[in-house]
Motif scaffolding. Structure first.
Motif, mmCIF file in Angstrom:
data_model
loop_
_atom_site.group_PDB
_atom_site.id
_atom_site.type_symbol
_atom_site.label_atom_id
_atom_site.label_comp_id
_atom_site.label_asym_id
_atom_site.label_seq_id
_atom_site.Cartn_x
_atom_site.Cartn_y
_atom_site.Cartn_z
ATOM 1 N N MET A 28 0.820 -1.216 0.000
ATOM 2 C CA MET A 28 0.000 0.000 0.000
ATOM 3 C C MET A 28 0.855 1.267 0.000
ATOM 4 O O MET A 28 0.318 2.377 0.001
ATOM 5 N N GLU A 29 2.167 1.098 -0.007
ATOM 6 C CA GLU A 29 3.125 2.216 -0.048
ATOM 7 C C GLU A 29 3.040 3.106 1.197
ATOM 8 O O GLU A 29 3.137 4.324 1.124
ATOM 9 N N ASP A 135 -4.920 9.545 -1.640
ATOM 10 C CA ASP A 135 -4.255 8.615 -2.557
ATOM 11 C C ASP A 135 -4.221 7.206 -1.982
ATOM 12 O O ASP A 135 -4.464 6.227 -2.689
ATOM 13 N N LEU A 136 -3.915 7.107 -0.705
ATOM 14 C CA LEU A 136 -3.909 5.805 -0.046
ATOM 15 C C LEU A 136 -5.314 5.209 -0.038
ATOM 16 O O LEU A 136 -5.474 4.006 -0.286
ATOM 17 N N GLU A 138 -7.584 5.557 -2.215
ATOM 18 C CA GLU A 138 -7.848 5.024 -3.556
ATOM 19 C C GLU A 138 -7.119 3.698 -3.770
ATOM 20 O O GLU A 138 -7.686 2.769 -4.358
ATOM 21 N N ARG A 139 -5.868 3.596 -3.308
ATOM 22 C CA ARG A 139 -5.128 2.329 -3.434
ATOM 23 C C ARG A 139 -5.822 1.226 -2.647
ATOM 24 O O ARG A 139 -5.939 0.087 -3.108
ATOM 25 N N TYR A 140 -6.311 1.584 -1.480
ATOM 26 C CA TYR A 140 -7.011 0.599 -0.657
ATOM 27 C C TYR A 140 -8.311 0.144 -1.322
ATOM 28 O O TYR A 140 -8.620 -1.054 -1.349
ATOM 29 N N GLU A 142 -8.926 0.070 -4.448
ATOM 30 C CA GLU A 142 -8.530 -0.796 -5.564
ATOM 31 C C GLU A 142 -8.257 -2.211 -5.065
ATOM 32 O O GLU A 142 -8.677 -3.197 -5.671
ATOM 33 N N TYR A 143 -7.546 -2.319 -3.946
ATOM 34 C CA TYR A 143 -7.294 -3.636 -3.341
ATOM 35 C C TYR A 143 -8.615 -4.324 -3.007
ATOM 36 O O TYR A 143 -8.796 -5.508 -3.301
#
Length: 168
Positions: A28-29, A135-136, A138-140, A142-143
């Motif tokens: 998740m960076e 941004d995080l 959105e990444r989450y 997506e996961y």
């Protein structure tokens, strides 16, 4: 790069469980740190860590512990930073650690995941940090969408499984 999440474990033997959280945070960076501390063997270091966590920018602490499992609760008692406890199976199939972590007194909460639930601890930490990071988030999301896709794929595979009396 400054850490946002701190992963704490009682000893290196806890790494196979706690690295599941680390791998998820990495994917998740999210910058994180990993350290070994013991509520019973290094209490002064635990106190210094807990009292200094917020000032260092730590937003979530993931603390894994087995047996008496005091580490998550001791940390939670000394910091306003949310603590996620990971009960680690060592004795009594991890039930002793689960009870020690989940049974915190009023005012000193420790979010608790399943026994050996390192990955879910990483996911919960991600959700908490994502509250302030678009941004995080959105990444989450997506996961999360990949979880549904996996089930759709499994149902496709199950459709190919044949039994004499299977109807679908």
């Amino acid at each position: 790069m400054d850490p946002k999440v701190s992963i704490i474990m009682g000893s290196i033997s806890d790494l196979p469980i706690m690295e599941k959280a680390a791998k998820f945070l990495d994917a998740m960076e999210i910058p994180f740190e990993m350290n070994a501390l013991s509520a019973h063997r290094t209490p002064a270091e635990v106190e210094a860590f807990a009292r200094g966590a917020k000032g260092r920018g730590i937003e979530v602490i993931i603390a894994g512990a087995g047996m008496a499992a005091a580490l998550p609760g001791v940390i939670a008692a000394m910091t306003p930073v949310p603590v996620i406890g990971v009960p680690i199976s060592s004795t009594l199939d991890g039930r002793d650690a689960l009870y020690a972590i989940v049974q915190m007194p009023p005012g000193i909460p420790v979010a608790t995941v399943a026994i050996d639930g390192g990955m879910n601890a990483g996911i919960l930490a991600t959700q908490i940090v994502a509250l302030g990071d678009r941004d995080l988030a959105e990444r989450y999301e997506e996961y999360r969408s990949t979880l549904a896709e996996k089930i759709v794929k499994v149902n496709g595979q199950l459709a190919e499984v044949r039994y004499k009396y299977k109807t679908n």
